[in-house]
Design a protein around this motif. Sequence first.
Motif, short mmCIF file in Angstrom:
data_model
loop_
_atom_site.label_atom_id
_atom_site.label_comp_id
_atom_site.label_asym_id
_atom_site.label_seq_id
_atom_site.Cartn_x
_atom_site.Cartn_y
_atom_site.Cartn_z
N LYS A 1 0.79 -1.10 0.07
CA LYS A 1 0.04 -0.16 0.01
C LYS A 1 0.85 1.31 0.11
N ASP A 2 1.60 1.54 0.91
CA ASP A 2 2.49 2.59 1.28
C ASP A 2 4.13 2.33 0.84
N VAL A 3 4.39 1.15 1.04
CA VAL A 3 5.60 0.55 0.80
C VAL A 3 5.52 -0.83 0.34
N ALA A 4 6.48 -1.41 -0.50
CA ALA A 4 6.51 -2.64 -1.29
C ALA A 4 7.82 -3.41 -0.95
N PHE A 5 7.77 -4.75 -0.06
CA PHE A 5 8.78 -5.24 0.17
C PHE A 5 9.07 -6.46 -0.94
N PHE A 6 10.18 -6.39 -1.67
CA PHE A 6 10.23 -7.12 -2.68
C PHE A 6 11.24 -8.59 -2.52
N ALA B 1 19.39 -2.49 6.00
CA ALA B 1 18.18 -2.41 5.30
C ALA B 1 18.18 -1.36 4.33
N VAL B 2 17.45 -1.40 2.92
CA VAL B 2 17.70 -0.46 1.96
C VAL B 2 16.22 -0.07 1.66
N PHE B 3 16.00 1.46 1.84
CA PHE B 3 14.71 1.82 1.33
C PHE B 3 14.98 2.58 0.09
N VAL B 4 13.83 2.35 -0.89
CA VAL B 4 14.25 3.18 -2.36
C VAL B 4 12.94 3.91 -2.63
N CYS B 5 12.99 4.97 -3.07
CA CYS B 5 12.08 5.80 -3.66
C CYS B 5 12.54 6.08 -5.11
N ASN B 6 11.71 5.33 -6.10
CA ASN B 6 12.03 5.64 -7.43
C ASN B 6 10.91 6.12 -8.27
N THR B 7 9.92 6.52 -7.57
CA THR B 7 8.85 7.28 -8.41
C THR B 7 8.54 8.59 -7.91
N GLU B 8 7.84 9.58 -8.71
CA GLU B 8 7.71 10.89 -8.37
C GLU B 8 6.34 11.16 -8.02
N THR B 9 5.36 10.22 -8.21
CA THR B 9 4.06 10.55 -7.88
C THR B 9 3.29 9.04 -7.34
N GLU B 10 2.18 9.41 -6.79
CA GLU B 10 1.59 8.27 -6.10
C GLU B 10 1.04 7.42 -7.17
N ALA B 11 0.79 7.76 -8.28
CA ALA B 11 0.02 6.93 -9.35
C ALA B 11 1.13 6.09 -10.00
N VAL C 1 3.98 0.85 -10.35
CA VAL C 1 5.13 -0.16 -10.17
C VAL C 1 4.93 -1.19 -8.90
N LEU C 2 4.05 -0.62 -7.99
CA LEU C 2 3.18 -1.62 -6.89
C LEU C 2 2.65 -2.66 -7.51
N ALA C 3 1.95 -2.61 -8.60
CA ALA C 3 1.25 -3.75 -8.98
C ALA C 3 2.00 -4.72 -9.67
N GLN C 4 2.86 -4.19 -10.46
CA GLN C 4 3.78 -5.09 -11.03
C GLN C 4 4.72 -5.91 -10.13
N GLY C 5 5.26 -5.33 -9.16
CA GLY C 5 6.01 -6.16 -8.44
C GLY C 5 5.21 -7.11 -7.36
N LYS C 6 3.91 -6.72 -6.93
CA LYS C 6 2.93 -7.35 -6.00
C LYS C 6 2.74 -8.73 -6.63
N ARG C 7 2.38 -8.58 -8.36
CA ARG C 7 2.15 -9.85 -8.88
C ARG C 7 3.54 -10.85 -8.98
N TYR C 8 4.54 -10.19 -9.03
CA TYR C 8 5.79 -11.18 -8.89
C TYR C 8 5.94 -11.71 -7.58
N LYS D 1 -1.51 -15.71 -15.29
CA LYS D 1 -1.20 -14.73 -14.68
C LYS D 1 -2.16 -13.69 -14.72
N GLN D 2 -1.85 -12.62 -13.97
CA GLN D 2 -2.94 -11.57 -14.00
C GLN D 2 -2.39 -10.55 -15.01
N ASP D 3 -3.19 -9.98 -15.86
CA ASP D 3 -2.69 -9.14 -16.76
C ASP D 3 -3.77 -7.71 -16.64
N GLY D 4 -4.49 -7.61 -15.67
CA GLY D 4 -5.29 -6.38 -15.53
C GLY D 4 -6.56 -6.59 -16.09
N THR D 5 -6.93 -7.57 -16.80
CA THR D 5 -8.24 -7.88 -17.41
C THR D 5 -8.69 -9.32 -16.68
#
Length: 504
Positions: free
Chosen positions: A113-118, A177-187, A192-199, A298-302
Amino acid sequence: MRRRSYMLALVVLFCGSCLRLQAQDTLMQHYAKEISEAGLKENLTILASDFMEGRETGKRGQRMAASFIRAHFSDNNLLAPVAGDYLQPLELYRVTAGETYVQAGKTRLENYKDVAFFGMEDSGGEMNMPILFVGYGEESVYQQLDVRDKAVLLLSKNTWVGGSKEVMLARDRGAKAVFVCNTETEAEFTRVLAQGKRYVERGRLSLEKPNTSEHVRPGTFVVSPHAAGVIMGTTLSGLKSAAEKKSLKKIKSASIQFRTSIEVASVPTENVLGLVEGTDKKNEILLVTAHYDHVGIKQDGTGDVIHNGADDDGSGTVAVMELARVFAKARREGHGPRRSILFMLVTGEESGLLGSEFYAEHPVFSLESTVADLNIDMIGRRDPKHQTGNPYLYVIGADKLSSELNAISERMNSTYSKLDFDYTYNDPSHPDRLYYRSDHWNFAKRNVPIIFYFDGIHEDYHKVTDEVSKIDFPLLRQRAQCVFYTAWELSNIEKRIVNDKTSN
């Protein structure tokens, strides 16, 4: 008179040898023609159908595929070499994320939600440590800041950060521990979260059961722009300004608590083995392999989408099945190979070459008695480089452990199948590193000579569009015949090939 008799005897012996070689050549070509385009298509249409649900390791579709291959071996009278069965069972372990969160002050940041642990590590309970801001994580930063046994937060422009240079550098400098911010907007973070979560939700399979009592350094957290500000007590714009002005000490260190945990589940699966027993050299084994698993649904959004893997590696699987049928037929008709041929379809390739690794660690026939492995992984399509032109095949690894194997491969192709051999991927240092990426590698690294047959990386690789309708069946048959000729020669020559090199 005696000299004439001696010369006559030599002529008779020579002619007899020639006739035997001609007879073998005729037999080989006869059985090569038995490889059936219709049989390849019929088996692949079943194996790569929606009914098989994408053949994901440990899932129902994979087990149905194993039963289908097992029945094929049985119907064609191959010997069952695993204690009277065709199935070699193995137990894998699926590791998925358990309870995971980050606590910054009074704010709890939730995973996915707010973070993603990969990562897939267990912290052994809640951890509490200072966290420092290291800007873009350049090497010069660590001359100013001591991050050993601390957490760090860094900014990055990399979409996938797990093995990025800046993350590895932070690890090398002792960050816990390493925390990374690699996006500029919440959208953007949400995408990125959706892609990583599926993995991550699919979990990670392993042969070894993880020991959750031995806790290791946590992996990498990706955080949203909002979460990055919450953690460091500022905003993303404030962090970017400090990073760009090289004034990192303006961002005060903070304290952070977090927990990562894993859940482990047993995943039973199986390799499928069928044996055509040899004659006078039956204790020497030629191995012919392909992997029959794929990536499943796999989930592809549809919604759920079945990845049928017609080329990867349905094409290799049905080629092995057809070769097994033809060699078994030759044996029934009194023309079996001198060496035994073990046809093996392995599970778990897509999860890290796990089925072949298990066999290499628990071989039914010793690796010392294994002459070579001919591994077939994707031979049913053309890649963009070869859309037009002569029939071709990428050949990988033939020269790495046995110069004799490479010579046989070249000779049989130039004499019979006449494909254009492409050695682009044969260099182990090629960026795609294909020499290490299919099941042959588990034998090559144990000094068993190998050949890896491959058609290239095409536009449908690991996509839902890898369907039977796109398979070039005449080309698939021609490539299967190429493997057949080399297998026939390796299983019938007088002396087994010499391993005159060592594994890379």
